[in-house]
Scaffold this motif. Structure first.
Motif, PDB file in Angstrom:
ATOM      1  N   GLU D  36       0.747  -1.469   0.155  1.00  0.00           N
ATOM      2  CA  GLU D  36       0.024   0.033   0.209  1.00  0.00           C
ATOM      3  C   GLU D  36       1.047   1.623  -0.338  1.00  0.00           C
ATOM      4  OE1 GLU D  36      -2.804   0.335   2.614  1.00  0.00           O
ATOM      5  OE2 GLU D  36      -2.990   2.111   3.315  1.00  0.00           O
ATOM      6  N   TYR D  37       1.745   1.303   0.937  1.00  0.00           N
ATOM      7  CA  TYR D  37       2.877   1.963   0.973  1.00  0.00           C
ATOM      8  C   TYR D  37       4.056   2.270   0.275  1.00  0.00           C
ATOM      9  CZ  TYR D  37      -0.224   3.434   4.959  1.00  0.00           C
ATOM     10  OH  TYR D  37      -1.317   3.795   5.710  1.00  0.00           O
ATOM     11  N   ALA D  38       4.363   1.062  -0.852  1.00  0.00           N
ATOM     12  CA  ALA D  38       5.646   1.277  -1.330  1.00  0.00           C
ATOM     13  C   ALA D  38       5.378   2.887  -2.037  1.00  0.00           C
ATOM     14  CB  ALA D  38       4.916   0.077  -2.346  1.00  0.00           C
ATOM     15  N   GLU D  39       4.955   3.310  -2.565  1.00  0.00           N
ATOM     16  CA  GLU D  39       4.933   4.598  -3.182  1.00  0.00           C
ATOM     17  C   GLU D  39       5.095   5.876  -2.046  1.00  0.00           C
ATOM     18  OE1 GLU D  39       2.903   6.226  -7.802  1.00  0.00           O
ATOM     19  OE2 GLU D  39       2.187   4.034  -6.909  1.00  0.00           O
ATOM     20  N   SER D  40       4.178   6.288  -2.072  1.00  0.00           N
ATOM     21  CA  SER D  40       4.560   7.149  -0.926  1.00  0.00           C
ATOM     22  C   SER D  40       4.710   7.261   0.573  1.00  0.00           C
ATOM     23  CB  SER D  40       2.531   7.550  -0.437  1.00  0.00           C
ATOM     24  OG  SER D  40       2.305   6.397   0.939  1.00  0.00           O
ATOM     25  N   GLN D  41       5.836   6.232   0.842  1.00  0.00           N
ATOM     26  CA  GLN D  41       6.646   6.365   1.595  1.00  0.00           C
ATOM     27  C   GLN D  41       6.604   7.053   2.739  1.00  0.00           C
ATOM     28  OE1 GLN D  41      10.111   5.338   0.982  1.00  0.00           O
ATOM     29  NE2 GLN D  41       8.655   3.565  -0.077  1.00  0.00           N
ATOM     30  N   PRO D  42       5.027   6.943   3.666  1.00  0.00           N
ATOM     31  CA  PRO D  42       5.138   7.657   5.079  1.00  0.00           C
ATOM     32  C   PRO D  42       5.775   8.268   5.461  1.00  0.00           C
ATOM     33  CG  PRO D  42       3.809   5.697   4.489  1.00  0.00           C
ATOM     34  CD  PRO D  42       4.322   5.848   3.511  1.00  0.00           C
ATOM     35  N   LEU D  43       7.310   7.207   5.716  1.00  0.00           N
ATOM     36  CA  LEU D  43       7.780   7.009   6.717  1.00  0.00           C
ATOM     37  C   LEU D  43       9.435   8.002   6.402  1.00  0.00           C
ATOM     38  CD1 LEU D  43       7.521   3.560   9.062  1.00  0.00           C
ATOM     39  CD2 LEU D  43       6.948   6.273   9.148  1.00  0.00           C
ATOM     40  N   ALA D  44       9.138   8.197   4.746  1.00  0.00           N
ATOM     41  CA  ALA D  44      10.560   8.787   4.546  1.00  0.00           C
ATOM     42  C   ALA D  44      10.898  10.034   5.783  1.00  0.00           C
ATOM     43  CB  ALA D  44      10.245   9.395   3.550  1.00  0.00           C
ATOM     44  N   ILE D  62      11.108  -4.518  11.153  1.00  0.00           N
ATOM     45  CA  ILE D  62      11.821  -3.271  10.659  1.00  0.00           C
ATOM     46  C   ILE D  62      12.300  -3.413   9.324  1.00  0.00           C
ATOM     47  CG2 ILE D  62      14.065  -3.103  10.336  1.00  0.00           C
ATOM     48  CD1 ILE D  62      14.906  -4.422  13.303  1.00  0.00           C
ATOM     49  N   GLU D  63      11.450  -4.659   8.531  1.00  0.00           N
ATOM     50  CA  GLU D  63      12.152  -4.069   7.449  1.00  0.00           C
ATOM     51  C   GLU D  63      11.333  -3.937   7.009  1.00  0.00           C
ATOM     52  OE1 GLU D  63      14.179  -8.020   5.754  1.00  0.00           O
ATOM     53  OE2 GLU D  63      15.495  -7.517   6.663  1.00  0.00           O
ATOM     54  N   THR D  64       9.643  -3.778   7.089  1.00  0.00           N
ATOM     55  CA  THR D  64       8.642  -2.755   6.597  1.00  0.00           C
ATOM     56  C   THR D  64       8.724  -1.278   6.631  1.00  0.00           C
ATOM     57  OG1 THR D  64       7.439  -4.985   7.056  1.00  0.00           O
ATOM     58  CG2 THR D  64       6.620  -2.835   6.835  1.00  0.00           C
ATOM     59  N   LEU D  65       9.019  -1.038   8.440  1.00  0.00           N
ATOM     60  CA  LEU D  65       9.503   0.331   8.617  1.00  0.00           C
ATOM     61  C   LEU D  65      10.403   1.032   7.814  1.00  0.00           C
ATOM     62  CD1 LEU D  65      10.341   0.059  12.125  1.00  0.00           C
ATOM     63  CD2 LEU D  65       7.837   0.958  11.016  1.00  0.00           C
ATOM     64  N   THR D  66      11.652   0.124   7.397  1.00  0.00           N
ATOM     65  CA  THR D  66      12.215   0.693   5.995  1.00  0.00           C
ATOM     66  C   THR D  66      12.015   0.997   4.527  1.00  0.00           C
ATOM     67  OG1 THR D  66      13.423  -1.220   5.471  1.00  0.00           O
ATOM     68  CG2 THR D  66      14.227  -0.046   7.397  1.00  0.00           C
ATOM     69  N   ALA D  67      10.719  -0.416   4.326  1.00  0.00           N
ATOM     70  CA  ALA D  67      10.609   0.372   3.046  1.00  0.00           C
ATOM     71  C   ALA D  67       9.394   0.614   3.485  1.00  0.00           C
ATOM     72  CB  ALA D  67       9.400  -1.617   2.825  1.00  0.00           C
ATOM     73  N   LEU D  68       8.614   1.562   3.886  1.00  0.00           N
ATOM     74  CA  LEU D  68       8.352   3.118   4.317  1.00  0.00           C
ATOM     75  C   LEU D  68       9.151   3.806   4.394  1.00  0.00           C
ATOM     76  CD1 LEU D  68       5.900   0.573   4.473  1.00  0.00           C
ATOM     77  CD2 LEU D  68       4.694   2.018   6.056  1.00  0.00           C
ATOM     78  N   GLY D  69      10.210   3.662   4.082  1.00  0.00           N
ATOM     79  CA  GLY D  69      11.420   5.045   3.937  1.00  0.00           C
ATOM     80  C   GLY D  69      12.487   4.916   5.730  1.00  0.00           C
ATOM     81  N   ALA D  70      11.081   4.563   6.327  1.00  0.00           N
ATOM     82  CA  ALA D  70      12.397   5.123   7.688  1.00  0.00           C
ATOM     83  C   ALA D  70      13.909   4.246   7.625  1.00  0.00           C
ATOM     84  CB  ALA D  70      11.824   4.676   8.395  1.00  0.00           C
ATOM     85  N   GLU D  71      14.426   5.208   8.556  1.00  0.00           N
ATOM     86  CA  GLU D  71      15.926   4.701   9.171  1.00  0.00           C
ATOM     87  C   GLU D  71      15.555   4.540  10.502  1.00  0.00           C
ATOM     88  OE1 GLU D  71      19.616   7.369   8.639  1.00  0.00           O
ATOM     89  OE2 GLU D  71      17.582   8.424   7.926  1.00  0.00           O
ATOM     90  N   VAL D  72      16.106   2.854  11.103  1.00  0.00           N
ATOM     91  CA  VAL D  72      15.635   2.375  12.127  1.00  0.00           C
ATOM     92  C   VAL D  72      17.294   1.557  12.788  1.00  0.00           C
ATOM     93  CG1 VAL D  72      14.454   0.102  13.190  1.00  0.00           C
ATOM     94  CG2 VAL D  72      14.213   1.367  11.266  1.00  0.00           C
ATOM     95  N   ARG D  73      17.268   2.142  14.475  1.00  0.00           N
ATOM     96  CA  ARG D  73      18.176   1.163  15.224  1.00  0.00           C
ATOM     97  C   ARG D  73      17.330   0.401  16.191  1.00  0.00           C
ATOM     98  NH1 ARG D  73      23.970   4.179  14.973  1.00  0.00           N
ATOM     99  NH2 ARG D  73      23.983   2.999  16.907  1.00  0.00           N
ATOM    100  N   TRP D  74      17.645  -0.547  16.381  1.00  0.00           N
ATOM    101  CA  TRP D  74      17.172  -1.483  16.972  1.00  0.00           C
ATOM    102  C   TRP D  74      18.249  -1.913  18.293  1.00  0.00           C
ATOM    103  CZ3 TRP D  74      12.106  -1.404  15.266  1.00  0.00           C
ATOM    104  CH2 TRP D  74      10.994  -2.102  15.866  1.00  0.00           C
ATOM    105  N   ALA D  75      17.425  -2.520  19.728  1.00  0.00           N
ATOM    106  CA  ALA D  75      17.444  -2.575  20.182  1.00  0.00           C
ATOM    107  C   ALA D  75      16.190  -4.590  21.200  1.00  0.00           C
ATOM    108  CB  ALA D  75      18.170  -2.548  21.189  1.00  0.00           C
ATOM    109  N   SER D  76      17.325  -5.022  21.131  1.00  0.00           N
ATOM    110  CA  SER D  76      15.503  -6.633  22.359  1.00  0.00           C
ATOM    111  C   SER D  76      14.926  -5.906  23.281  1.00  0.00           C
ATOM    112  CB  SER D  76      16.433  -7.826  22.686  1.00  0.00           C
ATOM    113  OG  SER D  76      15.723  -8.461  22.696  1.00  0.00           O
ATOM    114  N   CYS D  77      13.998  -5.681  23.698  1.00  0.00           N
ATOM    115  CA  CYS D  77      13.258  -5.529  24.924  1.00  0.00           C
ATOM    116  C   CYS D  77      13.594  -6.767  26.261  1.00  0.00           C
ATOM    117  CB  CYS D  77      12.000  -5.045  25.066  1.00  0.00           C
ATOM    118  SG  CYS D  77      11.022  -6.670  24.500  1.00  0.00           S
TER     119      CYS D  77
END
Lengths: 491, 491, 491, 491
Positions: D36-44, D62-77
């Motif tokens: 749905e958001y491939a084009e609009s990149q709402p998290l750019a 995580i890969e969905t967030l980046t696919a929507l334009g985001a940059e990400v850093r991650w830790a476990s909780c």
């Protein structure tokens, strides 16, 4: 006779009294409230116009209300649902006799016509002397489905307009009768309902349908007094709707048809609380249950609970039993009924009889209707096959069985009683001016009262509640005595 | 009137006919047999003395037997279980009228006395002319519980002994009445039962209790004719007992008491097929089920199915509902009943009413019995608390509901019909001398006939059976057409 | 090293010992037998050749057999099912060390080749000195699936024929290996198996498949020694098959795939005991279960239990999970697998891997096999979609999980142990001449021993058994101590 | 290497990539959002600091967030919950290699120490250049349990106070480490967290515990940015909590212990959503389930669902399995554990490890702890009996199994993704000034987005949604496209 009433046969009162005594045992919530409020009499001065299925359980509710000090007049909210012996017992009262009834005026009998029904609805507002002096009339409504509330609001509306409009061509039959009822009323007293409304402190409403009407009125700023939405107490909606139907649906199907449920394909339309209870009951009897839903969240719940989720059209030839639970309309069309298996069973436990298109069914060319027994009809299609329709499409758990059992009604009615107490004391129309006064809006009961209702029922089941230590409560950020959950919690 | 019978009211026949028509739809097994054997008439010449609950379903069985060529006389095997409209419809027959009944002589009505009961049992053997010429009498018995078979065997025994003994002090009341019935018979015709027995080709027996009696007789070499144990067909014992009770137990409790089953503690005594169905039904309604058992294998099954397994004494104060399913006796004592919760519900779906010590209960000092409604009694202990006993301790699913539903009875009765065909043709007393002739012993039906009964019911449920290829069948070492399992297979 | 064996790694013995200690707690039946027979040592003199999955539970069985006096040699009956640490612990024994093992010779490791497998099968008969003096060899077989028994019977057959035939073109690969194994044996000792068979007193067999082979041999009068069918003890077939699979099927699917079972459509092929357990487990996880069946009785049971009964072809596109439970072959074809949903999961808990046509799948043109992890393979069809096959079509509950849990195996293995005791003492080949001597036929255990096995497991579950009074037992015509049911009773 | 990260072993990335590919198939919600958001990149432009169990499912998030334009850093909780191969695959990314990772910086590995854990929590805020220029740092938090949010709030608090306080004597060990972590941070950069907080637009929070912390902050007016309560989306709380646990609880118990659940007594502490799922799963496996509860409404639900409701002390000797699900603390005390049956299994699926008093257990005099295998410990009491504790009292479904399965996480994570989109765009801190801007308060997602998440998952299950006609929608007073229920509706 000390007061006016209209029931089927007052001599049934002894049978009713026996049943009330047994029901009291199954209604620990109401009995606990009688004990708790015996002395303080919080409903002294309340004059309650009640419109709710006149069953044995309602009898225990009515006698709980009077035990707390209220005066009461009662009608049923459904033309089929009255248990005549319960009505008789309530009229006579525990201490009365048929010759000298000392109970409550009741206007209800099994199998009313629609004209009679709306007459009874108006009678619960016909308190002695109230026509002359509205302050002698009802000051509270206890409603189920909203018909009593509707009558007042429509009455006020038409009195303000100076007359009752004619029915439109596509108005349902019932609406014509409502208009007729009010037309007659205005001709007798053109300000009757205006007076009634003035004097009312509020209404407590039992069902989804009635609640929806209240929210609509509130949104339109047309609600004439405060309302408590009893339906959405957790101990109501998640108990009465779900666990009540779980009991009374198979009860109704079994009494009506004696048809084995096990092994059959049962299609449940809707997976709200009523649908969840219906599906669980049918699966518990060994049926294969298919669910239809329009709400994706409920549909996903049904799937996750292991039910097939399908469109009705796709399974119309498979089902042996079809049950509507939606509160919507036109859920099963006449055309769909014509495509069902021979002798498929069709029934409704939602709200109105328009969930199943009974009018369309009756209008099917060449169709024949055979009464198997009261409330059980075989509709034979010209092609020769037939379907069995329960309770003419009205609530089968009431028409073919005896409605929700006492224990769940104890939970619902404990909410009703507590809501009456709340509203009678704290409605702005009671003159109450506290911060927590109820305005002319729709409210649910505070969670701690909801928890109280649950608490009243645990012991009777042998359930032992654990208690938080102070330390544990602090850790959770709640009070030891509750409430334990945030308001948005869904149970 | 063309033949003698005794029923409650022949004018009920139309109501019964409606119900029979609907029941036929739910009894696909019997209807398929009517079709299959319409031409060959395998029961032509059979004169069947039937003793089995005179319900609507039995009406379909009776009319299936006559459709296959048999003549029939019928009594109920239980004083409470007759549905009067079914009896009337069977007497009148599909083509008859009350004035000119063309059906089957029936001797059964709801609420017989024990004297009347044993009179009806003797009437099914009273074929016109049979007293003079036994070969005109019954040549087959279709029995449920073994009372008809008992009457013949006791009659023969006493006729051989030259007289009926006096009852002993500790004989049950019912046995005195049996002796009295036979004493009268011997005084009328001292060789009646000897003649009856001579002419009988065999019996097909419906229940565990009746079957146990037959095996006892066979072990004592006292069985006078061959018997087919219908009870232990898989499609009988695992269907009627389990799935029938699953339906009719909650039906009976609900109709009798309207008490919510959900949330309650239900104690099921016995975890045989009936107990399994009972426990499943009660759990399906949301009860917490506790099982008592004496057989360690069944007890282990109950535990593995997630039920608490306990001794009755240890849970007697916890239960809200107590159901016996054992076929044994003294399962619940009067003393135990006195220790139950107030308003505990006690009922039996096992076999005889001695599963619950009703005699002991009645003999409790100071106890008071209140009829809530027919078949529902409150027994008030002197201490003030009370229990609710259903159907006087007799089968509550018959007394408080309408017994097993048609569909399961279709399965049982298809077995009965097939067993009648088998035995009528192949009993040694039929003169049949094939290797597979039935001697005076107890038999179960060949597995392939059991599978046939199942097959007759699948389509109605929408179940699609897979078929073995020849190759797959060879791999398994079975025939493509079955039987598929070894005899010891337990399903 | 005091004796020969072949396992993966003896250093795993400590881990195995821990697990055995925990398993002992979950195997109350075996532990009770150790206690009961500690003194009498009924298996003193027994030399048992065991062929059964070499798991932790089997370790407890082996050490129970030795605790009762037996000597034992062991192989697994499946190339994938050995738990290496269990094998190591059994070899070392509770008192031994890797350097000085004092346990039991075991020939089993995880992931054997078929050649290795049949070599291990022959090793359990290779007792020291037995080749020279057969009376020093095995005198009992404990078998699962019948491979050990097959080897002996084929060996004797070929030895009598003077040689091993060539494999036919359409013989399965495995049969070629069996022939090769025996060819080698005959070349070493042309009378080995004849001697082995002579010395054997009997076999106790664990599974349906093995039992079917035994009945075939018995029907052909080719059974060389008595056999006890342990599989059909109630406490085996109705426990291990049903309750074991209920546990180990979801365990295997979850460990293999981590795919949510809830909400999915699961197709269970077969509704025998294994199928019943499988369907219950999947429904218990919220799946919608569809059953396929060829036996109309089992199909009717499935329908009455609320499952859709369909032909596989009709639901092949709907299922997310497909499980075979039949013991038959070609249940799911390669063509059917090609029509499944993308990523459908396919597994077998029946018997052999030919329930799923793995050979056909592998032969599909253009198919690609990807190992996701051991025992979990994705088969990608040329069209791009894929299915997930568990354990290469072999038993997934063994390959992807750890097989039945200890508690059900305690029940099965208590039957095994009791059967070994019975047969070792009372085989006609033991020289026993009592009336109850076991001839060269197939027997099930007496019911009272079956009840004994159940009894041994109740206490651990907290289940309290009720006891019949003498009076109640007499009424039922049974002994207070059991057996309580007729032999044909189905539970 | 293109960026810093810390994981166990990057060479595991291929195994992780396989698992991610399979998980994607089971996460239709996330995959639909990618489309749905491939084009609009709402998290750019979004820079997301994520703290949530680093599993395969989280990798798909995580890969969905980046696919929507985001940059990400991650830790476990959670210190135990990381799946190392998932971490590796995320670091490498679909197109990267171990030498040239092109994925996302991850700071997580299985079995972290608490010191390491809090170091990883601080690393997700350590964006390159952010210490110098906070506007280059994280502008969004995606949190589970609230630890990332806590770190920011505590950091800001201590920076404002000019220093980190000393730990108090009764502070938990973990709090000391947090203080130490911040003390080190302040010494490096005394305004780091103030800068971080400034730049943050908001947080989306996954769990009850984290949400409770947020509401506390909001009540104290101490919340530094808007928060979306993802936990209370229906498609989160009623799916992940209930259906996730239904899967992963038995999975964890089975993998950890291989103990048969059937027939056992399982005590479930708490009957919220997690408890409901736990109870259903255990009953579905044939356990007898006893529930403990402090909330009378939930207790009544448990009773109505057929479970025994008891106080823990009253059933402590009966249970074989004890599971905490409460989110509270001290639910099972060390003293209670000492009174359990030998080898009772104790585990937690609630929130923190203080639900079970592990500290008290370890402090029991003479107690011995044996590691059966990782995450499975036997604690032997001096009296000789022992209990089995799973995952050291931490979440057993994560420690002993692989957490919730992908499909339920797809539902939770679709909510997370939608919430990130909402908040990134409409936080007041984004400069958004619309009427529907999110203030520094706690929000739940609009119902229509909740329904959207459900909709995204139906097709994958084969569930067919029905559609309202305009007429039906009007009758119900809703829009054809939803939302269909009032906000207070409980599902």
């Amino acid at each position: 006779m000390s007061f006016d009433y209209k029931i089927a046969d007052i001599s049934l009162h002894e049978a009713g009294r026996h049943q009330i005594r047994l029901a009291e045992h199954e209604m620990p919530g109401l009995m606990a409230l009688r004990e708790e409020y015996a002395e303080s009499q919080p409903l002294a001065g309340a004059r309650i116009a009640g419109s709710l299925h006149m069953t044995v359980q309602t009898a225990v509710l009515i006698e709980t209300l009077t035990a707390l000090g209220a005066e009461v007049r009662w009608a049923s909210c459904n033309i089929f649902s009255t248990q005549d012996e319960a009505a008789a017992a309530v009229v006579v009262g525990p201490q009365g006799t048929p010759e000298n009834p000392q109970g409550v005026p009741v206007f209800a009998w099994k199998n009313e016509t629609l004209e009679e029904y709306w007459w009874t609805a108006s009678q619960i507002f016909a308190w002695p002397g109230a026509d002359e002096d509205p302050s002698k009339g009802a000051n509270m409504i206890l409603d189920d489905g909203g018909d009593a509330t509707l009558l007042v609001h429509k009455g006020v509306e038409f009195e303000a307009a100076g007359g009752v409009p004619s029915a439109q061509e596509d108005d349902p039959e019932e609406y014509r009768i409502i208009l007729e009822t009010l037309r007659k009323s205005l001709s007798e007293n053109p300000q009757r309902w205006t007076g009634v409304a003035e004097n009312l402190r509020g209404v407590t409403e039992e069902t989804t349908t009635g609640v929806n009407r209240l929210y609509q009125l509130a949104r339109q700023d047309a609600l004439l007094f405060p309302a408590i939405n009893v339906n959405d107490s957790v101990t109501k909606s998640k108990f009465d709707n779900k666990y009540g139907i779980r009991h009374s649906l198979p009860d109704g199907i079994m009494r009506a048809t004696d048809v084995l449920i096990g092994g059959k394909v049962a299609v449940v339309c809707g997976y709200g609380d009523v649908g969840k209870g219906a599906a669980e009951a049918l699966r518990g009897q060994g049926a294969r249950v298919i669910v239809t839903e329009i709400d994706p969240i409920n549909a996903l719940q049904a799937a996750m609970d292991g039910y097939q989720v399908a469109k009705l059209d796709d399974v119309i030839e498979q089902g042996h039993i079809f049950i509507t639970t939606t509160g919507g309309k036109d859920i099963i069309s006449a055309e769909q009924m014509s495509r069902m298996r021979d002798k498929a069973i069709v029934g409704n436990v939602g709200h109105f009889d328009n969930e199943i298109d009974m009018a369309g069914l009756a209008a099917t060319e060449g169709i024949q209707k055979i009464e198997i027994k009261p409330q059980v009809h075989e509709w034979v299609f010209p092609a020769g096959h037939s379907i069995i329709v329960l309770s003419e499409g009205r609530l089968l758990n009431l028409g073919n069985a005896t409605g929700h059992p006492s224990f769940v009604m104890s939970s619902s009615f404990a909410n009703q009683t507590i809501a009456q107490i709340e509203l009678f004391a704290k409605s702005w129309k009671s003159g109450y001016t506290g911060e927590d006064a109820y305005a002319s809006d729709v409210y649910t009961l505070p969670k701690v009262l909801d928890e109280k209702v649950a608490r009243l029922h645990l012991q009777a089941l042998g359930a032992e509640l654990s208690e938080l230590t102070k330390d544990q409560a602090d850790y959770l950020g709640v009070d030891v005595a509750g409430p334990y959950k945030p308001d948005h919690y869904r149970y």
